[in-house]
Design an enzyme around this catalytic site. Structure first.
Site, PDB file in Angstrom:
ATOM      1  N   CYS A 175       0.824  -1.216   0.000  1.00 32.99           N
ATOM      2  CA  CYS A 175       0.000   0.000   0.000  1.00 32.99           C
ATOM      3  C   CYS A 175       0.851   1.256   0.000  1.00 32.99           C
ATOM      4  CB  CYS A 175      -0.947  -0.009   1.192  1.00 32.99           C
ATOM      5  SG  CYS A 175      -0.117  -0.068   2.811  1.00 32.99           S
ATOM      6  N   HIS A 312      -1.682   1.839   7.368  1.00 35.06           N
ATOM      7  CA  HIS A 312      -2.096   1.672   5.980  1.00 35.06           C
ATOM      8  C   HIS A 312      -1.948   2.996   5.233  1.00 35.06           C
ATOM      9  CE1 HIS A 312      -4.079  -0.012   2.547  1.00 35.06           C
ATOM     10  NE2 HIS A 312      -5.115   0.800   2.627  1.00 35.06           N
ATOM     11  N   ASN A 332      -8.172   3.995  -2.285  1.00 35.11           N
ATOM     12  CA  ASN A 332      -7.504   2.860  -1.660  1.00 35.11           C
ATOM     13  C   ASN A 332      -6.895   1.974  -2.745  1.00 35.11           C
ATOM     14  OD1 ASN A 332      -6.611   1.202   0.369  1.00 35.11           O
ATOM     15  ND2 ASN A 332      -8.633   0.538   1.042  1.00 35.11           N
TER      16      ASN A 332
END
Length: 364
Positions: A175, A312, A332
């Site tokens: 990520c 994240h 995302n």
């Protein structure tokens, strides 16, 4: 050690069997080790829930079994019949449905976040965290600059055609690389160049102070890009493989995008200034606490998402303050089947999910 304040999760759960509780307490113990809830509360609440288990629990299990069958078909889960894995995944799925009851109990407003069955529903919270929550944050200095005095009440870089499509990191903890590359390719397009997808795999393989699919820091990756002057090549030149590989080098004459500089700032209590930074500098790479995002379906996250644990990395591409609940528009990297077609909305103003604590802007 920091502690979470999601609330007494188990106290709201009325229908739990003994095996569910064993797994449930194990997961809460895990979150405690990550800086999570107080274990004593978890155990006492679980014991209380056990005493209330009964006839209704059987009905919940029956319903969960039907939903699990539909889930397996939708997401192509090919577990062997009566296998140990099937039994374990079914248990995780049942635990997820209990979490949804708790999380949705806060959703009293029409725009509130909704939680339910998605592609992560057969993962334990430990498994989910171990694969998808692998970003590391660096301490960011508090923002001390002046705010832009005038900026629109609603702004979305997607409307300018400078935000790449939602990507899927798959079972790789990359990520951090997706957020950095997303910011770089957007700023490059804002500068007048054609929007093109740059290589996330190049950052995963070559940002040597990070850990590839085992996790990394956006600020460390940006420091590497700034210091080495490495050019990010296109995704077609260096395709994504969802696993850490050997760094592939390109000649100096090869085309690509290099990073001149970046800023890393903490906008806690100053999210209006963060809005100004977004308008002025382009999409922002941020790190959040996304533990509760495992079950997110859509809507604006306002509750049960703390700023206690950064884990994240995502890309903030816009905001909207015109409605009753102002929110950030966040891209995302879990594919378009997750959330709002790959996006999540996070309330502005209370540092929800820690979204304002580690904010990076890229300069080319």
């Amino acid at each position: 050690m920091r502690t979470r304040s999601f609330g007494t999760f188990s106290a709201n759960i009325k229908h739990v069997c003994f095996l569910d509780l064993l797994q449930y307490v194990m997961e809460l113990t895990f979150l405690r080790l990550m800086g999570g809830w107080h274990l004593l509360i978890a155990v006492s609440a679980a014991a209380s829930a056990l005493s209330r288990a009964g006839e209704t629990h059987a009905k919940v299990n029956t319903s969960a079994a039907a939903h699990f069958h539909s889930f397996r078909k939708k997401f192509h889960r090919l577990y062997e019949v009566d296998s140990e894995e099937l039994i374990r995944r079914r248990l995780y799925f049942q635990n997820a449905t209990l979490r949804h009851l708790y999380l949705n109990s806060f959703s009293t407003e029409p725009q509130s976040a909704r939680y339910g069955i998605n592609q992560f529903s057969d993962l334990s919270q430990m498994e989910f965290s171990d694969v998808y929550l692998r970003a590391f944050s660096s301490r960011a200095p508090a923002f001390s600059g002046g705010s832009i005095k005038e900026f629109p009440a609603k702004f979305d870089w997607r409307e300018k055609g400078v935000v790449g499509p939602v990507q899927n990191q798959l079972s790789c903890g990359s990520c951090w690389a997706f957020s950095v590359v997303g910011a770089v390719q957007s700023v490059y397009a804002i500068g007048g160049s054609q929007l093109e997808q740059l290589s996330v795999q190049q950052v995963v393989d070559c940002s040597f102070k990070n850990k590839g699919c085992d996790g990394g820091s956006p600020s460390v990756a940006l420091t590497w890009l700034k210091q080495t002057k490495v050019k990010l090549v296109t995704q077609s030149d260096y395709p994504y493989k969802a696993k850490t590989g050997i760094c592939h080098f390109f000649s100096r004459s090869h085309g690509g995008v290099s990073v001149k500089d970046f800023s890393l700032q903490d906008f806690s209590g100053q999210e209006e200034a963060m809005m100004g930074q977004l308008v002025q500098n382009g999409p922002l790479a941020v790190i959040v606490d996304a533990v509760s995002w495992q079950d997110y379906l859509g809507g604006i996250i306002q509750h049960h998402c703390t700023s206690q644990w950064s884990n994240h990395a995502v890309l903030v591409v816009g905001y909207d303050t015109t409605g009753e609940i102002p929110y950030w528009i966040v891209q995302n990297s879990w594919g378009t089947s997750w959330g709002n077609e790959g996006y999540v909305y996070v309330k502005i103003g209370s540092n929800v999910c820690g979204i304002a604590e580690s904010v990076a802007a890229v300069f080319l």
